[in-house]
Write a protein that holds these residues in place. Structure first.
Motif, PDB file in Angstrom:
ATOM      1  N   PHE A 245       0.805  -1.224   0.000  1.00  0.00           N
ATOM      2  CA  PHE A 245       0.000   0.000   0.000  1.00  0.00           C
ATOM      3  C   PHE A 245       0.836   1.271   0.000  1.00  0.00           C
ATOM      4  O   PHE A 245       0.350   2.342  -0.380  1.00  0.00           O
ATOM      5  CB  PHE A 245      -0.906   0.031   1.245  1.00  0.00           C
ATOM      6  N   LEU A 246       2.084   1.205   0.468  1.00  0.00           N
ATOM      7  CA  LEU A 246       2.854   2.413   0.746  1.00  0.00           C
ATOM      8  C   LEU A 246       3.651   2.831  -0.489  1.00  0.00           C
ATOM      9  O   LEU A 246       4.570   2.119  -0.908  1.00  0.00           O
ATOM     10  CB  LEU A 246       3.784   2.166   1.935  1.00  0.00           C
ATOM     11  N   PRO A 247       3.328   3.981  -1.079  1.00  0.00           N
ATOM     12  CA  PRO A 247       4.006   4.392  -2.314  1.00  0.00           C
ATOM     13  C   PRO A 247       5.440   4.859  -2.111  1.00  0.00           C
ATOM     14  O   PRO A 247       6.198   4.955  -3.082  1.00  0.00           O
ATOM     15  CB  PRO A 247       3.125   5.530  -2.830  1.00  0.00           C
ATOM     16  N   ASP A 248       5.803   5.157  -0.880  1.00  0.00           N
ATOM     17  CA  ASP A 248       7.160   5.604  -0.584  1.00  0.00           C
ATOM     18  C   ASP A 248       8.114   4.411  -0.674  1.00  0.00           C
ATOM     19  O   ASP A 248       8.043   3.479   0.128  1.00  0.00           O
ATOM     20  CB  ASP A 248       7.208   6.225   0.820  1.00  0.00           C
ATOM     21  N   GLU A 249       9.021   4.426  -1.657  1.00  0.00           N
ATOM     22  CA  GLU A 249       9.900   3.285  -1.877  1.00  0.00           C
ATOM     23  C   GLU A 249      10.846   3.034  -0.704  1.00  0.00           C
ATOM     24  O   GLU A 249      11.345   1.923  -0.531  1.00  0.00           O
ATOM     25  CB  GLU A 249      10.705   3.483  -3.162  1.00  0.00           C
ATOM     26  N   GLU A 250      11.092   4.069   0.098  1.00  0.00           N
ATOM     27  CA  GLU A 250      11.978   3.882   1.247  1.00  0.00           C
ATOM     28  C   GLU A 250      11.363   2.939   2.269  1.00  0.00           C
ATOM     29  O   GLU A 250      12.064   2.210   2.973  1.00  0.00           O
ATOM     30  CB  GLU A 250      12.289   5.231   1.903  1.00  0.00           C
ATOM     31  N   TYR A 251      10.029   2.961   2.354  1.00  0.00           N
ATOM     32  CA  TYR A 251       9.343   2.184   3.378  1.00  0.00           C
ATOM     33  C   TYR A 251       8.462   1.072   2.808  1.00  0.00           C
ATOM     34  O   TYR A 251       8.251   0.053   3.463  1.00  0.00           O
ATOM     35  CB  TYR A 251       8.483   3.104   4.241  1.00  0.00           C
ATOM     36  N   GLY A 252       7.909   1.283   1.639  1.00  0.00           N
ATOM     37  CA  GLY A 252       6.955   0.328   1.092  1.00  0.00           C
ATOM     38  C   GLY A 252       7.367  -0.195  -0.261  1.00  0.00           C
ATOM     39  O   GLY A 252       8.534  -0.146  -0.650  1.00  0.00           O
ATOM     40  N   ALA A 253       6.371  -0.688  -1.005  1.00  0.00           N
ATOM     41  CA  ALA A 253       6.635  -1.311  -2.299  1.00  0.00           C
ATOM     42  C   ALA A 253       6.866  -0.289  -3.403  1.00  0.00           C
ATOM     43  O   ALA A 253       7.318  -0.644  -4.484  1.00  0.00           O
ATOM     44  CB  ALA A 253       5.471  -2.224  -2.673  1.00  0.00           C
ATOM     45  N   GLY A 254       6.513   0.976  -3.144  1.00  0.00           N
ATOM     46  CA  GLY A 254       6.703   2.003  -4.153  1.00  0.00           C
ATOM     47  C   GLY A 254       5.706   1.940  -5.293  1.00  0.00           C
ATOM     48  O   GLY A 254       5.967   2.448  -6.387  1.00  0.00           O
ATOM     49  N   LEU A 255       4.541   1.322  -5.049  1.00  0.00           N
ATOM     50  CA  LEU A 255       3.520   1.224  -6.089  1.00  0.00           C
ATOM     51  C   LEU A 255       2.711   2.517  -6.172  1.00  0.00           C
ATOM     52  O   LEU A 255       2.475   3.177  -5.163  1.00  0.00           O
ATOM     53  CB  LEU A 255       2.572   0.060  -5.798  1.00  0.00           C
ATOM     54  N   THR A 256       2.262   2.848  -7.355  1.00  0.00           N
ATOM     55  CA  THR A 256       1.327   3.950  -7.510  1.00  0.00           C
ATOM     56  C   THR A 256      -0.057   3.488  -7.062  1.00  0.00           C
ATOM     57  O   THR A 256      -0.315   2.289  -6.889  1.00  0.00           O
ATOM     58  CB  THR A 256       1.252   4.414  -8.966  1.00  0.00           C
ATOM     59  N   ASN A 257      -0.970   4.421  -6.904  1.00  0.00           N
ATOM     60  CA  ASN A 257      -2.350   4.058  -6.578  1.00  0.00           C
ATOM     61  C   ASN A 257      -2.945   3.180  -7.667  1.00  0.00           C
ATOM     62  O   ASN A 257      -3.700   2.246  -7.386  1.00  0.00           O
ATOM     63  CB  ASN A 257      -3.197   5.321  -6.400  1.00  0.00           C
ATOM     64  N   LEU A 258      -2.618   3.495  -8.928  1.00  0.00           N
ATOM     65  CA  LEU A 258      -3.159   2.721 -10.041  1.00  0.00           C
ATOM     66  C   LEU A 258      -2.615   1.296 -10.042  1.00  0.00           C
ATOM     67  O   LEU A 258      -3.328   0.354 -10.375  1.00  0.00           O
ATOM     68  CB  LEU A 258      -2.816   3.418 -11.363  1.00  0.00           C
TER      69      LEU A 258
END
Length: 404
Positions: free
Chosen positions: A64-77
């Protein structure tokens, strides 16, 4: 607008669909059996921990987390079709992927507004799935649909803040792994700007004066897998001033930043819930006979299924458009669409689930099928993150603005 899945999304979808078929759906009955044998209903069944370990092994973690530092770096789309899949088993799948509310919103708040010390102490363990969290905003004694009404006080006293107030329906608070609360209250109750009166502070669960008083039921369900929804009282709770998130007076703005992604994530998962309802309707329709012919050949049943398919396709397109706008013009630029999906999706999915319950008869309202619990969850989302009427009011004002 191009809603075709890119290579990364397609790879994650295939991985997630396999995970659901091989692990999540078979675990639903097992989780209920294990929970019945636990010393406390709020403890986590072992099967849930097994699912989390498998999800991490597959790379299905913090999507869910778009921030690549903490999450997968995925966009909402990119995240939208994945969240939809998890919505097919909303009690287990989001938790297994560390993508369950309220932790998702709390991690977003800490990632965006938290200090480095706050991130180290609380965000890192949340990202690792080692602890859970709660978000304390709603109150029983005021109309919390207007967040400026909250009465909980957060008063500065030297190097500390003192918190007094009563909250309820605080998601996650019953879970023994819940270690931290994000609490919203008023630091400047007499301020001229009603949207600058509120602040947010971090309150560890074991702080003296914090009382988790009771679990609140939702249509009779206690929602164990998400850590329940509790009534929480703060009586002269003291925390260091360093526990303030952001700045004094920034609480309302932080709440709005938190709620935007939360609203679309709920709608993504709701579409998955509707898809599962359609699947269950079709299976029931071809397996039961009434008045001399299968339910699948009854005109009213065919109409329900057809209307459900049309509605889901419409909702999905609107949610994807909203996700695309959030990615391209930001949450503020997608404000109208976020409100539109928050109005349309829960309301429509409740109707689809209601038809599915009707098709199953007594089984539809029983614990033997997931429909009753799905209905309760979807109906609750017409209130959570702002009731329908608040979004309708705001959306109508935006539409009328050019004509007034």
């Amino acid at each position: 607008m191009d809603f075709a899945f890119d290579a990364r999304t397609e790879e994650l979808r295939k991985n997630l669909l396999s995970f659901m078929d091989e692990h999540v759906y078979p675990a639903e009955a097992v989780a209920d059996e294990q929970r019945a044998a636990l010393a406390s209903p709020w403890d986590t069944p072992q099967i849930v921990e097994d699912l989390k370990a498998e999800a991490r092994r597959r790379g299905l973690w913090n999507l869910f987390l778009p921030d690549e530092e903490y999450g997968a770096g995925l966009t909402n789309l990119q995240y939208a079709p994945l969240a939809e899949i998890t919505g097919r088993s909303p009690q287990l799948a989001p938790t297994a992927l560390n993508c369950a509310a309220p932790d998702t919103g709390n991690m977003e708040v800490l990632a965006q507004f938290g200090s480095e010390a706050q991130k180290k102490q609380w965000l890192r363990p949340l990202l690792a799935g080692e602890i859970r969290s709660a978000f304390a905003m709603t109150e029983p004694d005021v109309a919390s649909s207007d967040a400026t009404n909250i009465e909980t006080r957060i008063e500065r006293d030297g190097d500390e803040y003192v918190i007094n107030g009563r909250k309820w329906y605080i998601s996650g608070a019953m879970n023994p792994l819940c270690r931290i609360f994000i609490v919203m209250g008023k630091t400047d109750p007499d301020g001229a700007d009603v949207r600058r009166q509120q602040s947010m502070v971090l309150v560890p669960r074991d702080t003296p004066g914090l009382e988790v008083r009771r679990a609140m039921q939702v249509y009779g369900y206690e929602d164990h897998y998400h850590g329940g929804h509790a009534e929480v009282v703060f009586h002269d709770v003291r925390v260091p001033a360093a526990n303030l998130i952001g700045e004094e007076g920034g609480g309302f703005g932080i709440a709005q930043a938190r709620l935007g992604p939360g609203r679309i994530h709920h709608c993504m998962r709701l579409i998955g819930m509707a898809e599962r309802a359609i699947e269950l309707m079709c299976r029931r329709a071809v397996s039961r006979t009434a008045f001399g012919k299968p339910l699948a050949r009854q005109g009213v049943v065919q109409q329900w299924i057809a209307d459900a398919r049309v509605a889901v396709e419409q909702l999905r397109l609107l949610v994807l458009k909203t996700a695309w706008l959030m990615d391209t013009v930001g949450n503020k630029g997608a404000h109208t669409e976020i409100q539109a999906i928050k109005i349309a999706t829960p309301r429509t999915v409740v109707d689809i689930l209601d038809r599915a319950v009707q098709l199953y008869g007594a089984g539809g309202v029983s614990q033997d099928f997931p429909l009753a619990e799905l209905w309760a969850a979807a109906r609750t989302l017409r209130l959570a993150d702002g009731p329908d009427e608040v979004h309708q009011r705001s959306l109508a004002r935006r539409e009328l603005k050019a004509y007034l």
